[in-house]
Design an enzyme around this catalytic site. Structure first.
Site, PDB file in Angstrom:
ATOM      1  CE  LYS A 109       3.561   9.300  -8.057  1.00 60.38           C
ATOM      2  NZ  LYS A 109       2.727  10.270  -8.803  1.00 60.38           N
ATOM      3  N   GLY A 170      -3.375  11.305 -16.074  1.00 62.44           N
ATOM      4  CA  GLY A 170      -3.928  12.435 -16.806  1.00 62.44           C
ATOM      5  C   GLY A 170      -5.184  12.170 -17.600  1.00 62.44           C
ATOM      6  CB  ALA A 196      -2.339   7.918 -12.003  1.00 64.16           C
ATOM      7  N   GLY A 197      -5.299   9.064 -12.708  1.00 64.18           N
ATOM      8  CA  GLY A 197      -6.510   8.726 -13.432  1.00 64.18           C
ATOM      9  C   GLY A 197      -7.806   9.233 -12.842  1.00 64.18           C
ATOM     10  CG  ASN A 218      -0.571  17.508 -10.945  1.00 60.28           C
ATOM     11  OD1 ASN A 218       0.643  17.490 -10.990  1.00 60.28           O
ATOM     12  ND2 ASN A 218      -1.220  18.631 -11.200  1.00 60.28           N
ATOM     13  CB  THR A 219      -4.303  16.098 -14.674  1.00 59.90           C
ATOM     14  OG1 THR A 219      -2.961  15.639 -14.825  1.00 59.90           O
ATOM     15  CG2 THR A 219      -4.761  16.742 -15.968  1.00 59.90           C
TER      16      THR A 219
END
Length: 271
Positions: A109, A170, A196-197, A218-219
């Site tokens: 990645k 995040g 992301a986001g 992830n977050t």
């Protein structure tokens, strides 16, 4: 590296660089309350890949055991190393080479950060980094913005899949530029994973309804009050969005349309 192929082969697998995966959800491995919670969340979500940073721990050391990496191997989910924290093309290449040696995988990645505040990719040097990695035999999944020209250039140098963000890493804001994302999906034919986001399962479902091929997060899972249940919710939402896209959604109307036929009802009800 082996693909996440289960005995029950899906009729609609995710295909990246010619390899098939039965899930369209990719999951990160950082910021979880404990290794056990991470392990249980992965087993709940059954992701296609797990992303992990080579810099998180000294995985190359043979002197001290590394429980984190041992756990990832035991989960038997393909690991997607990333180049998180890299700020130059040479730093990216060096980190990727180390990751390939440690994990015995050509997958990477690509993260090349241009701004430490927003963690926005360095769009001026990202294409060069991708080109160099591809020439070295890597299967590159570049983290990028939703900029159409940038994404087209990444495809031009050999990226067979791209990973545009929905919002800064995040933030959990969800897609902040739906127009650009939908145009991107319409114009490019390579697999695209929104990375992301994303903060809510509904965000994942939404981008999958638009025709994106997968999501990476992830977050949103790691910092949930119940990460294990949230992992399952994102897995279900991702699949629901894919099913809706394949089913074909109705055309949006500007005026109300009766869902019940008027044939056979009294004439005064039809006026």
């Amino acid at each position: 590296m082996t693909t996440a192929t289960s005995p029950a082969i899906s009729a609609d697998p995710l295909v990246l660089y010619g390899e098939t995966f039965q899930s369209r959800l990719l999951l990160g491995t950082s910021r979880y309350p404990s290794p056990r919670v991470l392990e249980d969340a992965v087993r709940k979500a059954k992701p296609a890949m797990l992303t992990a940073s080579l810099r998180r721990q000294n995985v190359a050391s043979h002197d001290t055991p590394n429980r984190f990496w041992e756990m990832l191997r035991e989960l038997a989910v393909p690991v997607l190393p990333n180049t998180a924290g890299c700020h130059s093309v040479q730093e990216v290449v060096t980190t990727a080479q180390m990751a390939r040696e440690v994990f015995a995988t050509p997958w990477i990645k690509l993260e090349l950060i241009g701004d430490d505040y927003t963690l926005q990719p360095d769009t001026l040097n990202l294409v060069d980094a991708a080109s160099r990695l591809i020439k070295e035999g890597f299967k590159v999944l570049p983290y990028c913005t939703e900029d159409l020209i940038l994404c087209q250039r990444l495809v031009d140098v050999g990226c067979q899949a791209i990973m545009p963000w929905a919002a800064p890493i995040g933030t959990g804001k969800g897609p902040i530029n739906p127009y650009a994302l939908r145009i991107l999906r319409e114009r490019l034919s390579v697999p695209m994973i929104v990375d992301a986001g994303l903060g809510l399962p509904s965000h994942a479902c939404q981008v999958m309804e638009w025709g994106f091929d997968g999501v990476l997060l992830n977050t949103a899972v790691a910092l949930a009050q119940d990460p294990i249940s949230m992992a399952g919710a994102f897995a279900s939402a991702t699949q629901a969005g894919r099913d809706a896209y394949l089913a074909g959604t109705m055309t949006e109307q500007h005026a109300a349309q009766p869902s019940t036929p008027v044939l056979g009802t009294p004439f005064w009800h039809q006026t």
